[in-house]
Design a protein around this motif. Structure first.
Motif, PDB file in Angstrom:
ATOM      1  N   PHE A 257      -8.520   9.853   1.910  1.00  0.00           N
ATOM      2  CA  PHE A 257      -7.225   9.755   1.258  1.00  0.00           C
ATOM      3  C   PHE A 257      -6.600   8.493   1.827  1.00  0.00           C
ATOM      4  O   PHE A 257      -6.136   8.474   2.959  1.00  0.00           O
ATOM      5  CB  PHE A 257      -6.383  10.989   1.599  1.00  0.00           C
TER       6      PHE A 257
ATOM      7  N   HIS B  35      -4.207   5.286   2.650  1.00  0.00           N
ATOM      8  CA  HIS B  35      -2.790   4.907   2.670  1.00  0.00           C
ATOM      9  C   HIS B  35      -2.586   3.876   1.560  1.00  0.00           C
ATOM     10  O   HIS B  35      -3.368   2.926   1.445  1.00  0.00           O
ATOM     11  CB  HIS B  35      -2.443   4.301   4.031  1.00  0.00           C
ATOM     12  N   PRO B  36      -1.530   4.030   0.737  1.00  0.00           N
ATOM     13  CA  PRO B  36      -1.392   3.108  -0.392  1.00  0.00           C
ATOM     14  C   PRO B  36      -1.130   1.662   0.047  1.00  0.00           C
ATOM     15  O   PRO B  36      -1.400   0.734  -0.709  1.00  0.00           O
ATOM     16  CB  PRO B  36      -0.198   3.669  -1.174  1.00  0.00           C
ATOM     17  N   ALA B  37      -0.609   1.472   1.243  1.00  0.00           N
ATOM     18  CA  ALA B  37      -0.349   0.097   1.695  1.00  0.00           C
ATOM     19  C   ALA B  37      -1.601  -0.507   2.303  1.00  0.00           C
ATOM     20  O   ALA B  37      -2.075  -1.557   1.882  1.00  0.00           O
ATOM     21  CB  ALA B  37       0.791   0.083   2.708  1.00  0.00           C
ATOM     22  N   SER B  38      -2.152   0.137   3.303  1.00  0.00           N
ATOM     23  CA  SER B  38      -3.211  -0.485   4.099  1.00  0.00           C
ATOM     24  C   SER B  38      -4.605  -0.170   3.592  1.00  0.00           C
ATOM     25  O   SER B  38      -5.546  -0.901   3.875  1.00  0.00           O
ATOM     26  CB  SER B  38      -3.103  -0.004   5.547  1.00  0.00           C
ATOM     27  N   GLY B  39      -4.778   0.905   2.870  1.00  0.00           N
ATOM     28  CA  GLY B  39      -6.114   1.343   2.476  1.00  0.00           C
ATOM     29  C   GLY B  39      -6.829   2.098   3.585  1.00  0.00           C
ATOM     30  O   GLY B  39      -7.915   2.650   3.379  1.00  0.00           O
ATOM     31  N   TYR B  40      -6.244   2.117   4.776  1.00  0.00           N
ATOM     32  CA  TYR B  40      -6.825   2.903   5.872  1.00  0.00           C
ATOM     33  C   TYR B  40      -6.715   4.393   5.544  1.00  0.00           C
ATOM     34  O   TYR B  40      -5.920   4.804   4.701  1.00  0.00           O
ATOM     35  CB  TYR B  40      -6.084   2.619   7.182  1.00  0.00           C
TER      36      TYR B  40
ATOM     37  N   PHE C  56       4.514   8.061   6.837  1.00  0.00           N
ATOM     38  CA  PHE C  56       3.952   8.301   5.498  1.00  0.00           C
ATOM     39  C   PHE C  56       3.569   9.757   5.296  1.00  0.00           C
ATOM     40  O   PHE C  56       3.712  10.297   4.201  1.00  0.00           O
ATOM     41  CB  PHE C  56       2.733   7.400   5.272  1.00  0.00           C
ATOM     42  N   ALA C  57       3.027  10.385   6.333  1.00  0.00           N
ATOM     43  CA  ALA C  57       2.539  11.750   6.191  1.00  0.00           C
ATOM     44  C   ALA C  57       2.873  12.538   7.454  1.00  0.00           C
ATOM     45  O   ALA C  57       2.441  12.168   8.549  1.00  0.00           O
ATOM     46  CB  ALA C  57       1.032  11.753   5.947  1.00  0.00           C
TER      47      ALA C  57
ATOM     48  N   LEU D 264      -3.843  17.923   4.250  1.00  0.00           N
ATOM     49  CA  LEU D 264      -4.781  16.936   3.682  1.00  0.00           C
ATOM     50  C   LEU D 264      -6.176  17.071   4.288  1.00  0.00           C
ATOM     51  O   LEU D 264      -7.176  16.874   3.608  1.00  0.00           O
ATOM     52  CB  LEU D 264      -4.274  15.511   3.933  1.00  0.00           C
TER      53      LEU D 264
ATOM     54  N   PHE E 139       2.607  -5.487   5.456  1.00  0.00           N
ATOM     55  CA  PHE E 139       1.868  -4.939   4.311  1.00  0.00           C
ATOM     56  C   PHE E 139       0.988  -3.752   4.710  1.00  0.00           C
ATOM     57  O   PHE E 139       0.438  -3.084   3.849  1.00  0.00           O
ATOM     58  CB  PHE E 139       1.009  -6.019   3.663  1.00  0.00           C
ATOM     59  N   MET E 140       0.847  -3.501   6.015  1.00  0.00           N
ATOM     60  CA  MET E 140       0.115  -2.311   6.441  1.00  0.00           C
ATOM     61  C   MET E 140       0.941  -1.050   6.198  1.00  0.00           C
ATOM     62  O   MET E 140       0.392   0.044   6.104  1.00  0.00           O
ATOM     63  CB  MET E 140      -0.235  -2.404   7.931  1.00  0.00           C
TER      64      MET E 140
ATOM     65  N   TYR F 240       4.204  -1.226   4.184  1.00  0.00           N
ATOM     66  CA  TYR F 240       4.977  -1.324   2.950  1.00  0.00           C
ATOM     67  C   TYR F 240       3.990  -1.437   1.790  1.00  0.00           C
ATOM     68  O   TYR F 240       3.219  -2.401   1.711  1.00  0.00           O
ATOM     69  CB  TYR F 240       5.894  -2.548   2.994  1.00  0.00           C
ATOM     70  N   ALA F 241       4.014  -0.437   0.912  1.00  0.00           N
ATOM     71  CA  ALA F 241       2.944  -0.326  -0.084  1.00  0.00           C
ATOM     72  C   ALA F 241       3.257  -1.128  -1.342  1.00  0.00           C
ATOM     73  O   ALA F 241       3.943  -0.661  -2.238  1.00  0.00           O
ATOM     74  CB  ALA F 241       2.719   1.140  -0.437  1.00  0.00           C
TER      75      ALA F 241
ATOM     76  N   LYS G 136      -1.182  -2.233  -6.138  1.00  0.00           N
ATOM     77  CA  LYS G 136      -2.440  -2.977  -6.311  1.00  0.00           C
ATOM     78  C   LYS G 136      -2.928  -2.748  -7.743  1.00  0.00           C
ATOM     79  O   LYS G 136      -2.656  -1.701  -8.330  1.00  0.00           O
ATOM     80  CB  LYS G 136      -3.486  -2.476  -5.325  1.00  0.00           C
TER      81      LYS G 136
ATOM     82  N   ARG H 238      -5.620  -1.824  -8.916  1.00  0.00           N
ATOM     83  CA  ARG H 238      -6.436  -0.636  -9.172  1.00  0.00           C
ATOM     84  C   ARG H 238      -5.604   0.638  -9.299  1.00  0.00           C
ATOM     85  O   ARG H 238      -6.136   1.683  -9.652  1.00  0.00           O
ATOM     86  CB  ARG H 238      -7.488  -0.476  -8.067  1.00  0.00           C
ATOM     87  N   PHE H 239      -4.305   0.566  -9.017  1.00  0.00           N
ATOM     88  CA  PHE H 239      -3.465   1.755  -9.147  1.00  0.00           C
ATOM     89  C   PHE H 239      -3.109   2.045 -10.606  1.00  0.00           C
ATOM     90  O   PHE H 239      -2.503   3.067 -10.898  1.00  0.00           O
ATOM     91  CB  PHE H 239      -2.145   1.581  -8.381  1.00  0.00           C
TER      92      PHE H 239
ATOM     93  N   GLU I 261       3.290  13.298  -0.264  1.00  0.00           N
ATOM     94  CA  GLU I 261       3.852  14.404   0.517  1.00  0.00           C
ATOM     95  C   GLU I 261       5.108  14.971  -0.137  1.00  0.00           C
ATOM     96  O   GLU I 261       5.293  16.183  -0.198  1.00  0.00           O
ATOM     97  CB  GLU I 261       4.164  13.949   1.950  1.00  0.00           C
TER      98      GLU I 261
END
Lengths: 285, 782
Positions: A186, A188-193, A262-263, A271, B701-702, B704-705, B708, B710-711, B769
């Motif tokens: 799942f 993170h929408p910002a980092s992709g981590y 975020f979560a 999750l 940017f890590m 603050y989303a 992209k 692909r969304f 969430e």
């Protein structure tokens, strides 16, 4: 985004790298793909006076089957992990996880050694490493040492790596041939981590009973952990949808789950079970 | 020859921009140039007790270090240029560097100037500042409460302004059949243009002229304001902003750091460059939105809307940025009734100082916030009276035969056919069929939802008289010059300042269509105060309706003069000459003709011009619109909400926009696409977060989303074209429609998907969430 000044040296061999490190008085950092270290340096959260570039060391490359293990050189890129035929065949969970790291540029530059040694709590590969019981082969001036992945990740950016060590390779025991491997995350929408990432390698015997199951979770706690409660709930059972769900419900049991902006902790726990169930279904369903 | 208007001419700016041949401010390299770096406050609120710059001054390559104290009396403070009338506005002093107090994380404390940017950055770390940390206030409602930390001594209670408008009274609401109330939070957004802000200043001692390259959406406004701050007369100050990599409102403001770069160049007699890094961009470039909105919406059980009123508490940040006070007031309040017949409307807006980065315009600026609350309220009202949300909209839309239409907020909408756009969008979706499918899937445990927004926006800012009446400290007309060269090639000058929107192409199309010359023969020049007489810049979707109109009028003047010359050349009376497709011909004798290029040459040779006609061929216009323009449309979104995680998947996005006649459908679509992405970004992902101490938690940017590619699914876009009766080309504007419409469309779709659980509202961004909790609480409550 300008790092503080640093010296830069290239090492041609592991031996030379260790000597350069000693000559730096122990203050140098290894530079491989640079995708974890350089962003920290640009934010001045890390300010090493010297970088030793290990990206030209041939002994750190290569992927080979050695007996019942697959040994992967530390400089192997995520892209190679995702596409290498031997890894795809023997360690599909690792390929699947590597495929989901960052973007194409990151996968082309970032390495398995850098990824594991950096030990970001939300990094994808540690879930696979702890689930399969990988071993990290570390060169030190006093000789090589072997560190089990499960004892390697101690916390955010903290590992059991000896201060004077250089990660040479990662060795994975090859799972039984009937096992399938997957990685679900799942992002993170910002980092992709991974907000939560779950690696599963599992198989069933001729009677349809689970005879091998390994589960690793990343992102949810301050270090990747092996979800043994999930494994115990499945081993020796038929992987019915209900059994998978019941096992997945234990995915948060073995980690110290933490929340962030975020979560929350509660949502992350939830999750863990959802992502684990998705992964188990793909591996065993 | 078919007109070039309405055709998808490829963007001529793209080859240079995508092959690295653009010339952005940071690309400017001058001999002997110095580099500046700014030390920024790590505290949201603190007293500066002592600053020690000695080590920094002694560092390698350092030429100068300036602190706030050094600037006192030597340069002006940063002004606010929009003062809403009768609002009691308090424009507190905004020094370019903090003198005794820092008021937000990112507030400038000192500036180092060095031989290279690395030395400048390193020396910043050597400045020692002793702070006395003060309590900070981040939330605007808290800032208004008794005993809250005071951001400015001369703004008691942290109230920056209080503005009211409208005709809605308590009585109207007391007598209403149905009243729906809801609080909405417009979260804070970080604009994040691809190019960070940058400034280069070069003082020429021999001419006494200061040239500044800036990342500006409005170089002439920057020239006017910087002239005052720096004490350089306007005719000795040149501002250049040719290639600017996006702005979204964040490059309207005149910033402290830009003024500092000019100041340093004047002091040091050498060119100085400063470019912010992305961290600074997050902290020190203006943010957008951040309003708390309490809404009351009244109507009748038959679905008729009767009144709307809003209390808006707007977070202005630590200082009032250039255009900021106009955003939550004028640009927000006047459009609150939207595209509906609502006889009573009212707004009450309080602008509040807090210890946060100043807010200012962000794509849509005020109109997205108003459209959001209105469209959300319409859905809540529809739910309250048990009517389909599309039906309730249809019943209240201003009908096509009611234009021009006077609204409760005093605007006169120019033209529209709102129902046509609605019908077109519904047909693209297949609304009835979707409702059936939704019902079926809900029974299977799948949550699909649809959101429909019918919107109207104010753009084409705007008539200058209105600008004055609403407190904007500038005009809003636009200048244009169409200069025809002897060979018939054309240079067109515009006072607008496009920074990614493609007007180098669309404006060439306008001039080409008017003069009948090939579009390649027209060069468009913008963004240089020495080449363009005057202009007010690019924002508020004004560039094409106002700047494009100015060019059209200027081109008409060229044709008018050329026709006189052509008639003389063809030896006929002017009224016997017809001009079409670039050829002047004698009426009824088409073989007797002169091309536009032939006439241009004669205009310059001037060997034989008609009496009273001057040589050369050029037309200028200073075009002041008589009204705003009012684009409108319908957006529809279909989402699926995943109950186990709360994730929102966008399945379809349909946009029908009416910007008047479309000049270039590809560019117009591109504007719609980008707008939708930013609008959905607000709905689902984006949100700036401060902790209680005023630290920006979402500072990279890590965290603050940013959306992209692909969304998103492929967007389905279409246009209707209802001309504005008062602009020469009938054009309206398209730059902000996406951000205005998309946010409520997506949120309404999610609420529709969860309606059966009784979910009424979720704060944006609708993170997984938050949605998951709403589903869980809904199930528990159901």
């Amino acid at each position: 985004m300008i790092p503080s000044a640093f010296a830069y040296e290239r090492a041609a061999s592991v031996k030379e790298a260790l000597e350069l490190w000693r000559a730096s008085g122990g203050s140098a950092k290894w530079l491989a793909g640079g995708h974890s270290l350089l962003p920290l340096m640009k934010l001045r959260l890390s300010a090493p006076p010297k970088l030793i570039d290990i990206s030209g060391i041939d002994e750190l490359r290569g992927v080979a089957r050695v007996g019942d293990r697959v040994v992967i050189g530390a400089l192997t890129t995520h892209r190679e992990l995702a596409t290498h035929p031997l890894i795809r065949e023997t360690l599909p969970a690792l390929s699947d996880a590597a495929r989901q790291v960052g973007d194409l540029q990151v996968r082309n530059r970032g390495t398995i050694g850098g990824n594991l040694a950096h030990a970001d709590t939300a990094s994808d590969l540690p879930a696979v490493a702890v689930s399969l019981g990988a071993e990290l082969l570390v060169a030190t001036p006093d000789g090589d040492v072997v560190l089990p992945a499960q004892e390697f990740f101690l916390g955010p950016l903290v590992t059991a790596m000896p201060e004077n060590g250089l990660l040479k390779a990662v060795s994975f025991p090859v799972p039984p041939g009937n096992a399938r491997g997957v990685y679900e995350k799942f992002p993170h929408p910002a980092s992709g981590y991974a907000v939560v990432g779950v690696a599963v390698t599992a198989g069933v015997d001729a009677q349809g009973v689970v005879d091998f199951v390994r589960v690793g979770v990343t992102g949810a706690a301050d270090a990747a952990y092996r979800a043994q409660a999930v494994e115990e709930a499945l081993l020796g059972r038929e992987p019915t949808p209900d059994a998978l769900r019941a096992a997945a419900a234990k995915a948060a049991d073995d980690g110290a789950i933490a929340g962030d902006a975020f979560a929350s902790e509660a949502y992350r726990r939830h999750l863990c079970t959802v992502v684990a169930e998705r992964a188990l279904r793909r591996a065993l369903g | 020859m078919a007109s070039v208007l309405g055709t998808a001419v490829k963007r001529r700016e793209d080859p240079r921009l995508i092959t690295g041949r653009g010339r952005y401010t940071d690309d400017v390299q001058l001999p002997g140039m110095l580099y500046a770096c700014i030390l920024r406050s790590p505290h949201a609120h603190a007293r500066i007790k002592r600053i020690d710059v000695s080590q920094a001054k002694a560092a390698p390559g350092v030429v100068a270090v300036f602190t706030g104290q050094d600037l006192v009396g030597r340069m002006g403070t940063i002004p606010t240029a929009w003062l809403p009338p009768d609002s009691g506005i308090r424009t507190t002093a905004h020094p370019a560097l903090a003198v005794d107090r820092v008021r937000y994380v990112g507030d400038g404390v000192a500036m180092v100037v060095a031989e290279d940017r690395y030395q400048a950055r390193d020396a910043v770390d050597l400045i020692r500042v002793e702070y006395e940390v003060l309590p900070a206030v981040v939330d605007q409602e808290e800032a208004l409460s008794e005993g809250a930390p005071q951001v400015h001594d001369d703004a008691p209670g942290n109230l920056a302004f209080h503005w009211k408008a409208g005709n809605a009274t308590d009585e109207v609401f007391a007598q209403a059949e149905v009243v729906v109330r809801q609080r909405f939070r417009q979260q804070r957004l970080i604009p994040n243009p691809m190019e960070p802000r940058s400034a280069v200043a070069d003082f020429n001692a021999s001419t006494g002229e200061l040239t500044m390259w800036l990342t500006s959406q409005n170089p002439h406004i920057h020239r006017l304001l910087l002239s005052g701050i720096l004490g350089i007369p306007e005719h000795k100050l040149r501002v250049v902003a040719v290639d600017v990599g996006g702005g979204f409102g964040a490059k309207i403001a005149c910033y402290p750091d830009e003024a500092l770069v000019g100041f340093a160049a004047l002091q040091l007699g050498r060119p100085v460059k400063w470019t912010e890094d992305r961290r600074e961009n997050f902290m020190a470039t203006t943010h957008g939105r951040d309003m708390i909105l309490d809404v009351e919406f009244a109507g009748r059980r038959d679905g008729t809307f009767t009144a709307i009123r809003v209390k808006n508490i707007a977070n202005m940040g630590a200082y009032l940025s250039t255009a900021a006070p106009g955003v939550p007031t004028i640009l927000f309040g006047l459009i609150v009734p939207g595209p509906y017949r609502i006889p009573y409307a009212g707004v009450d807006v309080r602008g509040v100082f807090t210890n946060t980065t100043p807010t200012d315009a962000y794509r849509g600026a005020g109109r997205p916030e108003a459209t959001y609350l209105l469209e959300r309220m319409v859905d809540l009202f529809a739910r309250e009276i048990g009517m389909d949300p599309v039906e309730v909209r249809r019943r209240n839309l201003i009908p096509a035969d009611a234009f021009p239409y006077n609204t409760a907020m005093g605007l006169q909408y120019d033209s529209g056919n709102y129902e046509e756009a609605l019908d077109k969008a519904l047909a693209m979706l297949g609304y009835e069929k979707f409702r059936e499918e939704q019902e079926k899937l809900r029974a299977e445990g799948r949550y699909l939802g649809v959101g429909v927004t019918t919107y109207v926006e104010i753009c084409g800012l705007g008539p200058s008289q209105v600008a004055g009446a609403v407190g904007f400290q500038g005009g809003l007309w636009e200048s244009a010059t169409v200069r025809v060269h002897p060979s018939g090639k054309v240079t067109a000058f515009t006072g607008t300042s496009p920074h990614g929107q493609g007007e180098e192409t669309t404006f060439a199309q306008i001039v080409s269509a008017k003069l009948g010359v090939p579009v390649e023969d027209v060069e468009v020049v913008h963004g240089d105060t020495h080449r363009i007489a005057m202009g007010w810049g690019t924002y508020g979707s004004r560039t094409t309706p106002v700047g494009g109109s100015a060019l059209a009028v200027a081109a008409d003047r060229v044709v008018e003069k050329a026709k006189k010359i052509a008639a003389h050349m063809l030896e006929v009376a002017e009224e016997d000459v017809v001009f079409a497709d670039g050829v002047f011909a004698v009426q009824g004798a088409p073989s007797r003709r002169a091309t536009f290029q032939e006439v241009a040459l004669q205009a310059y040779l001037a060997w034989n011009l008609p009496a009273g006609v001057e040589p050369a061929l050029e037309g200028s216009a200073f075009y002041d619109p008589t009204n705003f323009v009012y684009p409108f449309g319908t957006h529809i979104c279909v989402v699926e909400v995943l109950p186990d995680t709360g994730e929102v998947k966008i399945l379809r996005y349909i946009a029908v926009d009416d910007p008047g006649p479309v000049i270039n459908p590809m560019i117009a679509e591109g504007q719609v696409h980008g707008g939708i992405v930013q609008g959905i970004g607000q709905a689902l992902w984006e949100g700036a977060l401060y902790d209680e101490q005023g630290q920006l938690v979402s500072g990279t940017f890590m965290d603050y989303a940013m959306p992209k590619a692909r969304f998103f699914p492929a967007f389905e876009t279409a246009f209707t074209e209802t001309p504005s009766p008062h602009t020469p080309l009938g054009v309206k504007g398209i730059g902000e429609t996406g951000t205005i419409a998309a946010t409520p469309t997506v949120v309404n779709a999610v609420m529709d998907a969860l309606a059966h659980l009784g979910v009424r509202d979720i704060d944006m961004p609708l993170t997984p969430e938050r949605v998951w909790r709403a589903i869980r609480d809904g199930r528990d409550g159901a």
